[in-house]
Design an enzyme around this catalytic site. Structure first.
Site, PDB file in Angstrom:
ATOM      1  N   CYS A  98     -19.447   5.453  14.822  1.00 49.12           N
ATOM      2  CA  CYS A  98     -19.327   4.391  13.827  1.00 49.12           C
ATOM      3  C   CYS A  98     -17.931   3.792  13.929  1.00 49.12           C
ATOM      4  CB  CYS A  98     -19.555   4.953  12.428  1.00 49.12           C
ATOM      5  SG  CYS A  98     -19.253   3.754  11.112  1.00 49.12           S
ATOM      6  N   THR A 104      -7.170  -5.460  13.184  1.00 45.75           N
ATOM      7  CA  THR A 104      -6.647  -5.674  14.538  1.00 45.75           C
ATOM      8  C   THR A 104      -7.798  -5.735  15.535  1.00 45.75           C
ATOM      9  OG1 THR A 104      -6.480  -3.324  15.085  1.00 45.75           O
ATOM     10  CG2 THR A 104      -4.605  -4.314  13.900  1.00 45.75           C
ATOM     11  N   HIS A 106      -8.458  -3.616  17.723  1.00 46.14           N
ATOM     12  CA  HIS A 106      -8.878  -2.258  18.074  1.00 46.14           C
ATOM     13  C   HIS A 106     -10.397  -2.122  18.050  1.00 46.14           C
ATOM     14  CE1 HIS A 106      -9.481   2.112  17.181  1.00 46.14           C
ATOM     15  NE2 HIS A 106      -8.627   2.214  18.186  1.00 46.14           N
TER      16      HIS A 106
END
Length: 172
Positions: A98, A104, A106
């Site tokens: 998950c 950001t 990321h």
């Protein structure tokens, strides 16, 4: 690539996609199936694990034939799946993770790396490695898809893996 995602598509607001007639799903009897699970967002991944295990058991997979291992995060799922396939003589793996969007980039890197890696492991080993990674904007969306109002993607991944194993058996 399409088959990896067929049963892990997003539930819509009007439909729970995790409702199955388990009698119509290929049996898991005699199949060894690994679950590689991200420890990150464990509230969600444990719900997905429960859905997957319950569905596998409902389809006659023996509990002793369900091998569960954990990795630190979603990015590590492909290598965890590879380790399982190399060491446990498995028929298939369900990769459970998950990733919730943050502020950001990321999210994008983790999702893309996990997606590509899971596909590569599946193709390299010629065995189903089901993509059961929620990629939601909010934790509430993840909760709704890990046993909440939109069903459980773990259930769908287990059904998908059994259908892929059934297809492979039929084509032998």
């Amino acid at each position: 690539m399409v088959t990896l995602f067929y049963f892990c598509t997003m539930a819509t607001k009007s439909k729970n996609l995790s409702v199955f007639d388990f009698k119509s799903i290929p049996s898991g009897r005699g199949k060894k199936i690994g679950l590689v699970i991200s420890e990150w967002n464990s509230e969600i991944t444990e719900g997905l694990k429960k859905g997957a295990v319950d569905a596998l058991l409902e389809c006659n997979t023996y509990l002793r034939d369900i091998i569960i291992e954990y990795v630190p995060g979603t990015f590590e799922l492909p290598l965890g799946a590879q380790y399982l396939l190399e060491s446990k003589n498995l028929d298939a793996v369900i990769a459970i993770g998950c990733v919730v969007r943050g502020e950001t980039a990321h999210f994008d890197y983790v999702c893309q790396g996990a997606t590509q890696g899971i596909q590569e492991v599946s193709l390299h080993y010629n065995k189903p490695v089901m993509f059961c990674v929620l990629t939601d904007d909010t934790i509430q969306q993840s909760r709704a898809r890990s046993g909440g109002k939109y069903g459980n993607k773990g259930t769908e991944a287990a059904v998908g893996v059994l259908k892929m194993l059934g297809l492979k058996d039929r084509l032998k």
